[in-house]
Scaffold this motif. Sequence first.
Motif, PDB file in Angstrom:
ATOM      1  N   LEU A 219       9.475  10.856  -1.756  1.00 29.35           N
ATOM      2  CA  LEU A 219       9.885   9.905  -3.018  1.00 29.35           C
ATOM      3  C   LEU A 219       9.908   8.573  -2.301  1.00 29.35           C
ATOM      4  CD1 LEU A 219      11.515   9.581  -5.318  1.00 29.35           C
ATOM      5  CD2 LEU A 219      13.852   9.694  -4.137  1.00 29.35           C
ATOM      6  N   LEU A 220       9.073   7.712  -3.033  1.00 26.75           N
ATOM      7  CA  LEU A 220       9.124   6.318  -2.847  1.00 26.75           C
ATOM      8  C   LEU A 220       9.969   5.441  -3.768  1.00 26.75           C
ATOM      9  CD1 LEU A 220       7.494   4.664  -0.653  1.00 26.75           C
ATOM     10  CD2 LEU A 220       5.448   4.419  -2.333  1.00 26.75           C
ATOM     11  N   SER A 221      11.031   4.917  -3.300  1.00 26.58           N
ATOM     12  CA  SER A 221      11.518   3.978  -4.290  1.00 26.58           C
ATOM     13  C   SER A 221      12.710   3.241  -3.684  1.00 26.58           C
ATOM     14  CB  SER A 221      12.652   4.933  -5.246  1.00 26.58           C
ATOM     15  OG  SER A 221      13.438   5.579  -4.467  1.00 26.58           O
ATOM     16  N   PRO A 222      12.756   1.990  -4.061  1.00 26.52           N
ATOM     17  CA  PRO A 222      12.224   1.321  -5.143  1.00 26.52           C
ATOM     18  C   PRO A 222      10.803   0.903  -4.983  1.00 26.52           C
ATOM     19  CG  PRO A 222      13.529  -0.345  -4.264  1.00 26.52           C
ATOM     20  CD  PRO A 222      13.634   0.821  -3.354  1.00 26.52           C
ATOM     21  N   ALA A 223       9.857   1.385  -5.851  1.00 30.01           N
ATOM     22  CA  ALA A 223       8.389   1.007  -5.882  1.00 30.01           C
ATOM     23  C   ALA A 223       7.886   1.008  -6.962  1.00 30.01           C
ATOM     24  CB  ALA A 223       7.667   1.944  -4.666  1.00 30.01           C
ATOM     25  N   ARG A 224       6.874   0.209  -7.452  1.00 27.36           N
ATOM     26  CA  ARG A 224       6.589  -0.141  -8.878  1.00 27.36           C
ATOM     27  C   ARG A 224       4.925   0.454  -8.852  1.00 27.36           C
ATOM     28  NH1 ARG A 224       7.033  -5.628 -11.096  1.00 27.36           N
ATOM     29  NH2 ARG A 224       8.401  -5.573  -9.313  1.00 27.36           N
ATOM     30  N   VAL A 225       4.636   1.224  -9.900  1.00 24.99           N
ATOM     31  CA  VAL A 225       3.216   1.363  -9.856  1.00 24.99           C
ATOM     32  C   VAL A 225       2.741   0.434 -11.005  1.00 24.99           C
ATOM     33  CG1 VAL A 225       1.111   3.035 -10.653  1.00 24.99           C
ATOM     34  CG2 VAL A 225       3.427   3.696  -9.422  1.00 24.99           C
ATOM     35  N   TRP A 226       1.670  -0.562 -10.621  1.00 27.07           N
ATOM     36  CA  TRP A 226       1.403  -1.677 -11.471  1.00 27.07           C
ATOM     37  C   TRP A 226      -0.211  -1.489 -11.895  1.00 27.07           C
ATOM     38  CZ3 TRP A 226      -2.139  -4.784  -9.560  1.00 27.07           C
ATOM     39  CH2 TRP A 226      -2.557  -4.841  -8.056  1.00 27.07           C
ATOM     40  N   GLY A 227      -0.795  -0.462 -11.784  1.00 26.04           N
ATOM     41  CA  GLY A 227      -2.171  -0.192 -11.988  1.00 26.04           C
ATOM     42  C   GLY A 227      -2.603   0.994 -11.636  1.00 26.04           C
ATOM     43  N   ILE A 228      -3.224   1.815 -12.382  1.00 22.47           N
ATOM     44  CA  ILE A 228      -4.221   2.849 -12.004  1.00 22.47           C
ATOM     45  C   ILE A 228      -5.513   2.607 -12.284  1.00 22.47           C
ATOM     46  CG2 ILE A 228      -4.473   5.256 -12.482  1.00 22.47           C
ATOM     47  CD1 ILE A 228      -1.522   5.359 -13.519  1.00 22.47           C
ATOM     48  N   PHE A 229      -6.476   3.064 -11.225  1.00 20.28           N
ATOM     49  CA  PHE A 229      -7.941   2.479 -11.490  1.00 20.28           C
ATOM     50  C   PHE A 229      -8.780   3.889 -10.973  1.00 20.28           C
ATOM     51  CE2 PHE A 229      -5.449  -1.117 -10.284  1.00 20.28           C
ATOM     52  CZ  PHE A 229      -5.857  -1.809 -11.341  1.00 20.28           C
ATOM     53  N   ASP A 230      -9.895   3.689 -10.982  1.00 20.61           N
ATOM     54  CA  ASP A 230     -10.910   4.542 -10.384  1.00 20.61           C
ATOM     55  C   ASP A 230     -10.717   5.905 -11.199  1.00 20.61           C
ATOM     56  OD1 ASP A 230     -12.618   5.438  -8.692  1.00 20.61           O
ATOM     57  OD2 ASP A 230     -11.232   5.684  -7.162  1.00 20.61           O
ATOM     58  N   ARG A 231     -10.707   5.987 -12.597  1.00 21.29           N
ATOM     59  CA  ARG A 231     -10.566   7.151 -13.482  1.00 21.29           C
ATOM     60  C   ARG A 231      -9.486   7.819 -12.963  1.00 21.29           C
ATOM     61  NH1 ARG A 231     -12.441   7.386 -18.018  1.00 21.29           N
ATOM     62  NH2 ARG A 231     -12.861   9.590 -18.069  1.00 21.29           N
ATOM     63  N   GLY A 232      -8.255   7.265 -12.768  1.00 20.41           N
ATOM     64  CA  GLY A 232      -7.001   8.134 -12.331  1.00 20.41           C
ATOM     65  C   GLY A 232      -6.788   8.386 -10.860  1.00 20.41           C
ATOM     66  N   ARG A 233      -7.717   7.946  -9.955  1.00 18.44           N
ATOM     67  CA  ARG A 233      -7.711   8.514  -8.643  1.00 18.44           C
ATOM     68  C   ARG A 233      -6.920   7.502  -7.618  1.00 18.44           C
ATOM     69  NH1 ARG A 233      -8.362  12.148 -10.773  1.00 18.44           N
ATOM     70  NH2 ARG A 233      -9.813  13.745 -11.114  1.00 18.44           N
ATOM     71  N   THR A 234      -6.716   6.253  -8.125  1.00 21.46           N
ATOM     72  CA  THR A 234      -6.251   5.295  -7.375  1.00 21.46           C
ATOM     73  C   THR A 234      -4.984   4.495  -8.117  1.00 21.46           C
ATOM     74  OG1 THR A 234      -8.280   4.800  -6.281  1.00 21.46           O
ATOM     75  CG2 THR A 234      -6.654   3.013  -5.801  1.00 21.46           C
ATOM     76  N   LEU A 235      -3.811   4.571  -7.451  1.00 24.11           N
ATOM     77  CA  LEU A 235      -2.884   3.849  -7.974  1.00 24.11           C
ATOM     78  C   LEU A 235      -2.431   2.764  -6.974  1.00 24.11           C
ATOM     79  CD1 LEU A 235      -2.100   7.053  -7.947  1.00 24.11           C
ATOM     80  CD2 LEU A 235      -0.106   6.218  -9.417  1.00 24.11           C
ATOM     81  N   LEU A 236      -2.283   1.547  -7.688  1.00 26.57           N
ATOM     82  CA  LEU A 236      -1.746   0.285  -6.729  1.00 26.57           C
ATOM     83  C   LEU A 236      -0.248   0.060  -6.890  1.00 26.57           C
ATOM     84  CD1 LEU A 236      -4.750  -2.313  -7.161  1.00 26.57           C
ATOM     85  CD2 LEU A 236      -3.896  -0.881  -5.224  1.00 26.57           C
ATOM     86  N   ILE A 237       0.506   0.079  -6.002  1.00 34.90           N
ATOM     87  CA  ILE A 237       1.947   0.105  -6.125  1.00 34.90           C
ATOM     88  C   ILE A 237       2.479  -1.113  -5.341  1.00 34.90           C
ATOM     89  CG2 ILE A 237       2.258   2.375  -6.225  1.00 34.90           C
ATOM     90  CD1 ILE A 237       3.285   2.699  -3.524  1.00 34.90           C
ATOM     91  N   SER A 238       3.569  -1.816  -5.659  1.00 36.16           N
ATOM     92  CA  SER A 238       4.124  -2.597  -4.883  1.00 36.16           C
ATOM     93  C   SER A 238       5.740  -2.053  -4.392  1.00 36.16           C
ATOM     94  CB  SER A 238       4.447  -4.042  -5.508  1.00 36.16           C
ATOM     95  OG  SER A 238       5.309  -3.693  -6.726  1.00 36.16           O
ATOM     96  N   GLU A 239       5.871  -2.093  -3.163  1.00 37.65           N
ATOM     97  CA  GLU A 239       7.072  -1.390  -2.548  1.00 37.65           C
ATOM     98  C   GLU A 239       7.665  -2.694  -1.586  1.00 37.65           C
ATOM     99  OE1 GLU A 239       6.366   1.560   0.420  1.00 37.65           O
ATOM    100  OE2 GLU A 239       4.826   0.337   1.192  1.00 37.65           O
ATOM    101  N   THR A 240       8.983  -2.449  -1.302  1.00 32.21           N
ATOM    102  CA  THR A 240       9.684  -3.445  -0.653  1.00 32.21           C
ATOM    103  C   THR A 240       9.810  -2.716   0.831  1.00 32.21           C
ATOM    104  OG1 THR A 240      11.043  -3.872  -2.408  1.00 32.21           O
ATOM    105  CG2 THR A 240      11.941  -4.771  -0.210  1.00 32.21           C
ATOM    106  N   SER A 241       9.000  -3.353   1.912  1.00 30.22           N
ATOM    107  CA  SER A 241       8.832  -2.930   3.329  1.00 30.22           C
ATOM    108  C   SER A 241      10.165  -3.372   3.991  1.00 30.22           C
ATOM    109  CB  SER A 241       7.588  -3.357   3.773  1.00 30.22           C
ATOM    110  OG  SER A 241       7.602  -4.737   3.645  1.00 30.22           O
ATOM    111  N   LYS A 242      10.158  -2.949   5.157  1.00 29.43           N
ATOM    112  CA  LYS A 242      11.527  -3.072   6.017  1.00 29.43           C
ATOM    113  C   LYS A 242      11.729  -4.374   6.197  1.00 29.43           C
ATOM    114  CE  LYS A 242      11.043   0.954   8.975  1.00 29.43           C
ATOM    115  NZ  LYS A 242      10.150   1.455  10.217  1.00 29.43           N
ATOM    116  N   ASP A 243      11.050  -5.484   6.283  1.00 30.27           N
ATOM    117  CA  ASP A 243      11.149  -6.989   6.216  1.00 30.27           C
ATOM    118  C   ASP A 243      11.822  -7.460   4.976  1.00 30.27           C
ATOM    119  OD1 ASP A 243       9.130  -7.054   4.826  1.00 30.27           O
ATOM    120  OD2 ASP A 243       7.879  -8.120   6.334  1.00 30.27           O
TER     121      ASP A 243
END
Length: 461
Positions: free
Chosen positions: A81-105
Amino acid sequence: MTIQSDSFHVVIVGSGCAGLAAAEVLTREKMDVLMIDENPVPGGQLLRGRGPARDAASRLDSSKKKGFSLIRGLEGSGIHLLSPARVWGIFDRGRTLLISETSKDGKERIREIRAGSIILATGARERFLPFKGWTLPGVMSCGAAQILIKTHGVLPAQSTLIAGTSPLQMVLASQILLNQGRVKGLVNLSSFGRQLNIFRNLPHSTPKILEGLVHQARIWLSRTPVHFQTGILEARGKRALESVVTSKLDHKGRPVPGTEKIHETRALALGHGFAPNVELAAQAGCSLSLDRSKGGWAVAIDDCLETSVPGIYGAGETVGIAGGKKSLIEGRLAALSILGRTDPELLAQRKREQDYGVFLNRLCRIPKEAWGLVHDDTIICRCEEITMGRIRRALGDGFETAGILKKATRAGMGLCQGRTCGPMILDILAALTGNEGNEIHPPSSRAPVTPLPIQTLLRRN
Ligand SMILES: Cc1cc2nc3c(=O)[nH]c(=O)nc-3n(C[C@H](O)[C@H](O)[C@H](O)COP(=O)(O)OP(=O)(O)OC[C@H]3O[C@@H](n4cnc5c(N)ncnc54)[C@H](O)[C@@H]3O)c2cc1C
């Protein structure tokens, strides 16, 4: 949670009823599954929160009971489970998702995830009928008021006025009362007779009738005034909401002179039903279909719940508004489809819930006449500050489709890409031009589907 891998058999976007149900089926089959949600905790809209309202609701509603047990089952299930993380784009005919997540820093970073299949379970958002002053602080959606209560344990105000057409009004009133708050009143656009008529056609659902009666009884016992066939003329206040002016409406939806009433309140919660969240699917190239009985534009799926892009599936409110039970069923069905299976009993249950969806969307629908109430100086597109008057003038000049209206006025061109004003413009076109959608093109959406700071785009894991 730190997720090391960047590649999964299945990625589920959304951890509401639909996402959770899909995850349960897939992890039981030992699939490597990643579930992503922009909320810090799983559960989506229905399964939020804490407090007495949550416990009471779970007793009444089997979908909530099931949903909360799915959340408890996440631990030890092997699901990532990856949260909070936002998927903001799906590319490559549905094979690649670009997400933004908040890392430890504490900084938001971009990450690329590869998926064998994707299940889009991105839920819905609320629709609105705007009026003068609806952008004042203190005016909020019923959902926002629920988040305050269920997630933060805070009431919107000492006394809240609730208005609209949706059954969520009744649910919210009941939640406020259970949390020792006061409801100033319920303002319903529909007449009592129309509501009764619609309820005569309520399909099957005894538990839903029961739940409704319990909420209703709580409202009656609290002596909360309920105003039928009443519209909001204006919200007033200098820096924030101070009062709301309502008026009785005649059978053509026009204010009846002399029936104006001023309600002093610091909080006004609005609920006019829901619209599917389709932006991510649209950006990924999935076809959408316009169906008012599903809440407007919805992600188009086939009998296996697969979208027009092979390998991308849709489940829950994103493919049509019909409540938590349909989302639970469709999450399971989408997961079974990925495994090459189906379940005829679940398909039959889904049909029953879809019928309930038709009823629900009819109940919530804003009457066409209500758009005539909207003053010219009312803001429709909040991002670009486009008023109803500007839209009326553009319609008068012959710009009569959503796409052309957008180019002519910039309504829907702002940061939110029309998430709020898009469903309103669809309603305005239907009410003022009679164009029910045959000539309306699906909304388009570009990555990032939600605003992203440029610094985040420059940072990559
Ligand atoms: C504001 C609101 C309040 C509601 N309150 C009630 C209620 O009190 N009672 C009731 O019966 N029904 C309620 N509903 C209806 C309710 O949404 C459904 O019954 C049920 O929650 C649908 O489940 P779902 O899984 O389809 O969607 P949701 O529960 O909405 O779950 C969708 C999830 O997807 C996530 N998501 C969306 N886009 C992205 C993205 N790009 N990246 C990452 N995550 C994403 C969201 O954060 C959300 O958690 C409400 C709906 C809304 C919109």
